[in-house]
Motif scaffolding. Structure first.
Motif, PDB file in Angstrom:
ATOM      1  N   LEU A  17      37.101 158.353  47.936  1.00 35.05           N
ATOM      2  CA  LEU A  17      37.015 159.529  47.049  1.00 35.05           C
ATOM      3  C   LEU A  17      36.416 160.712  47.809  1.00 35.05           C
ATOM      4  O   LEU A  17      36.850 161.853  47.661  1.00 35.05           O
ATOM      5  CB  LEU A  17      36.182 159.198  45.804  1.00 35.05           C
ATOM      6  CG  LEU A  17      36.154 160.282  44.739  1.00 35.05           C
ATOM      7  CD1 LEU A  17      37.539 160.538  44.144  1.00 35.05           C
ATOM      8  CD2 LEU A  17      35.184 159.907  43.595  1.00 35.05           C
ATOM      9  N   THR A  18      35.415 160.425  48.648  1.00 35.48           N
ATOM     10  CA  THR A  18      34.798 161.497  49.439  1.00 35.48           C
ATOM     11  C   THR A  18      35.859 162.175  50.310  1.00 35.48           C
ATOM     12  O   THR A  18      35.965 163.404  50.342  1.00 35.48           O
ATOM     13  CB  THR A  18      33.662 160.939  50.320  1.00 35.48           C
ATOM     14  OG1 THR A  18      32.706 160.305  49.473  1.00 35.48           O
ATOM     15  CG2 THR A  18      32.978 162.031  51.126  1.00 35.48           C
ATOM     16  N   SER A  19      36.676 161.371  51.002  1.00 32.51           N
ATOM     17  CA  SER A  19      37.711 161.971  51.879  1.00 32.51           C
ATOM     18  C   SER A  19      38.687 162.815  51.068  1.00 32.51           C
ATOM     19  O   SER A  19      39.015 163.943  51.454  1.00 32.51           O
ATOM     20  CB  SER A  19      38.535 160.900  52.593  1.00 32.51           C
ATOM     21  OG  SER A  19      37.706 160.010  53.232  1.00 32.51           O
ATOM     22  N   LEU A  20      39.147 162.272  49.932  1.00 25.87           N
ATOM     23  CA  LEU A  20      40.132 163.016  49.135  1.00 25.87           C
ATOM     24  C   LEU A  20      39.528 164.324  48.610  1.00 25.87           C
ATOM     25  O   LEU A  20      40.135 165.397  48.713  1.00 25.87           O
ATOM     26  CB  LEU A  20      40.639 162.164  47.963  1.00 25.87           C
ATOM     27  CG  LEU A  20      41.582 162.900  47.017  1.00 25.87           C
ATOM     28  CD1 LEU A  20      42.904 163.237  47.707  1.00 25.87           C
ATOM     29  CD2 LEU A  20      41.865 162.089  45.745  1.00 25.87           C
ATOM     30  N   LEU A  21      38.318 164.237  48.036  1.00 23.10           N
ATOM     31  CA  LEU A  21      37.722 165.450  47.444  1.00 23.10           C
ATOM     32  C   LEU A  21      37.424 166.496  48.518  1.00 23.10           C
ATOM     33  O   LEU A  21      37.530 167.701  48.270  1.00 23.10           O
ATOM     34  CB  LEU A  21      36.460 165.097  46.655  1.00 23.10           C
ATOM     35  CG  LEU A  21      36.675 164.228  45.409  1.00 23.10           C
ATOM     36  CD1 LEU A  21      35.357 163.980  44.683  1.00 23.10           C
ATOM     37  CD2 LEU A  21      37.678 164.844  44.445  1.00 23.10           C
ATOM     38  N   ARG A  22      37.078 166.033  49.732  1.00 25.14           N
ATOM     39  CA  ARG A  22      36.831 167.007  50.810  1.00 25.14           C
ATOM     40  C   ARG A  22      38.125 167.723  51.191  1.00 25.14           C
ATOM     41  O   ARG A  22      38.117 168.918  51.494  1.00 25.14           O
ATOM     42  CB  ARG A  22      36.184 166.314  52.017  1.00 25.14           C
ATOM     43  CG  ARG A  22      34.706 166.076  51.772  1.00 25.14           C
ATOM     44  CD  ARG A  22      34.001 165.438  52.946  1.00 25.14           C
ATOM     45  NE  ARG A  22      32.573 165.319  52.645  1.00 25.14           N
ATOM     46  CZ  ARG A  22      31.738 164.526  53.268  1.00 25.14           C
ATOM     47  NH1 ARG A  22      32.159 163.749  54.256  1.00 25.14           N
ATOM     48  NH2 ARG A  22      30.458 164.491  52.925  1.00 25.14           N
ATOM     49  N   LYS A  23      39.245 166.976  51.146  1.00 23.20           N
ATOM     50  CA  LYS A  23      40.549 167.624  51.432  1.00 23.20           C
ATOM     51  C   LYS A  23      40.871 168.646  50.342  1.00 23.20           C
ATOM     52  O   LYS A  23      41.356 169.727  50.606  1.00 23.20           O
ATOM     53  CB  LYS A  23      41.657 166.572  51.460  1.00 23.20           C
ATOM     54  CG  LYS A  23      41.815 165.938  52.821  1.00 23.20           C
ATOM     55  CD  LYS A  23      43.073 165.079  52.897  1.00 23.20           C
ATOM     56  CE  LYS A  23      42.886 164.051  53.998  1.00 23.20           C
ATOM     57  NZ  LYS A  23      42.739 162.685  53.496  1.00 23.20           N
ATOM     58  N   LEU A  41      30.681 159.035  56.693  1.00 27.08           N
ATOM     59  CA  LEU A  41      30.668 160.006  55.597  1.00 27.08           C
ATOM     60  C   LEU A  41      30.006 161.317  55.996  1.00 27.08           C
ATOM     61  O   LEU A  41      30.221 162.351  55.370  1.00 27.08           O
ATOM     62  CB  LEU A  41      29.949 159.423  54.378  1.00 27.08           C
ATOM     63  CG  LEU A  41      30.656 158.248  53.708  1.00 27.08           C
ATOM     64  CD1 LEU A  41      29.779 157.628  52.640  1.00 27.08           C
ATOM     65  CD2 LEU A  41      31.966 158.702  53.093  1.00 27.08           C
ATOM     66  N   GLY A  42      29.183 161.254  57.050  1.00 24.53           N
ATOM     67  CA  GLY A  42      28.497 162.466  57.505  1.00 24.53           C
ATOM     68  C   GLY A  42      29.281 163.189  58.591  1.00 24.53           C
ATOM     69  O   GLY A  42      28.909 164.278  59.026  1.00 24.53           O
ATOM     70  N   ALA A  43      30.412 162.603  59.027  1.00 20.64           N
ATOM     71  CA  ALA A  43      31.135 163.175  60.172  1.00 20.64           C
ATOM     72  C   ALA A  43      31.784 164.515  59.829  1.00 20.64           C
ATOM     73  O   ALA A  43      31.788 165.427  60.645  1.00 20.64           O
ATOM     74  CB  ALA A  43      32.184 162.187  60.666  1.00 20.64           C
TER      75      ALA A  43
END
Ligand code: AKB
Length: 318
Positions: A17-23, A41-43
């Motif tokens: 979810l973190t990757s998708l929401l960041r996109k 997650l901090g990258a």
């Protein structure tokens, strides 16, 4: 959603979810939080170490990053919860209460997933309705029903914009689940690719609802973006994409790996939990109120899982 905090971001749904929401919303607008350091997650965006049971730090983080939307993904799942019910209650309810209070204080929207585990043996088994008898027999289910009620209470009493779905088992090729009754539906793909065989803890004929991760992530985004005037329900919507038994998923895998074999060593705890859950949910309210429309079938998911897990195995990542 403009400034988002994902609590419990290191878990099965959280990392994807973190990757998708960041996109979707920009790297710097999505803060990932977990009680342990998670380098990945901090990258590409902000990461904070946060124990969701620590209300003061929780509030501090929300204030510091000017958060307007919280995803509370902290949970001890159904099977592991039965090993220590008090701990499961303390973690699941502690994280929820803090999320609700912080959301109320800082005027955030809040998403906390519920589960098919909110239902129990007295719930209708087929096409389980949105609004029906719940009465779960696991501590996980008790937490989920309580969480749904509390979230609706905060909406009606304090105007906190709480929304949720009842997730089925989620199948992912990124993060392995842990401690759930539906975990077999992920493990089976990994073991089929690696060993060509799988020993299943759930009896051959037990149906449970399932969903591929991309649909689960879309559910989170779509519901939180939905027009509030269309929502007659809030906590929590039935959602499903497919329902199958161990026998059915094994047959699907055999279409790609004809030599695949499955035997059974039934886990009595998982069996009793699985048998107390619905066979298949009726999710028409989610479809009508916010356009829920899952894309992935068992056939498509199996093809994709076997391909991605196969590549992981080739690279020695599993
Ligand atoms: C579990 O099996 O506990 C979870 C769930 C269905 O909520 N995957």
């Amino acid at each position: 959603m403009k400034r988002i905090l994902i609590v419990g971001a290191g878990g099965q749904i959280g990392s994807e979810l973190t990757s998708l929401l960041r996109k979707l919303y920009g790297n710097s607008n999505v803060v990932a939080a977990d009680m342990r350091e998670c380098k990945d997650l901090g990258a590409d965006g902000p990461f904070v170490v946060l124990n969701a049971l620590d209300a003061q730090t929780f509030g501090y983080v929300v204030n510091k990053y000017r958060i307007d939307t919280i995803f509370n993904l902290v949970a001890l799942l159904s099977a592991v919860g039965e090993k220590d019910p008090q701990l499961a209650w303390n973690i699941n309810m502690g994280a929820l209460m803090n999320s609700l209070d912080v959301a109320r204080q800082y005027e955030c929207r809040l998403f906390t997933p519920s589960s098919i585990g909110a239902f129990g043996p007295e719930s209708p088994k087929e096409q389980t309705p949105q609004d029906t008898i719940m009465r779960p027999l696991t501590i996980y289910g008790v937490c989920k029903v309580t969480g749904e009620l509390l979230s609706d209470y905060y909406y009606h009493r304090y105007g906190v914009d709480t929304r949720s779905v009842r997730f089925p088992g989620i199948v992912s090729n990124v993060t392995l689940p842990g401690g759930g009754t539906t975990d077999y539906a992920v493990e089976i793909y990994y073991e089929a690719v690696r060993d060509g065989r799988f020993t299943c803890p759930i009896p051959a004929d037990v149906y449970m609802d399932m969903m591929y991760m991309p649909d689960a992530l879309n559910a989170c985004v779509q519901l939180m973006e939905a027009d509030p005037t269309r929502l007659r329900h809030r906590n929590a919507f039935n959602v499903t994409a497919m329902s199958f038994t161990p026998e059915i998923i094994a047959d699907e895998i055999c279409k790609h790996i004809p030599a695949f074999e499955m035997d059974y060593r039934i886990d009595p705890l998982k069996e009793s939990i699985a048998r107390s859950w619905p066979n298949a949910l009726d999710d028409h309210c989610a479809r009508e109120e916010w356009g829920w429309n899952p894309k992935w079938t068992l056939g498509d998911m199996t093809e994709d899982m076997l391909y991605v897990v196969g590549k992981k195995c080739e690279r020695g990542e599993y």
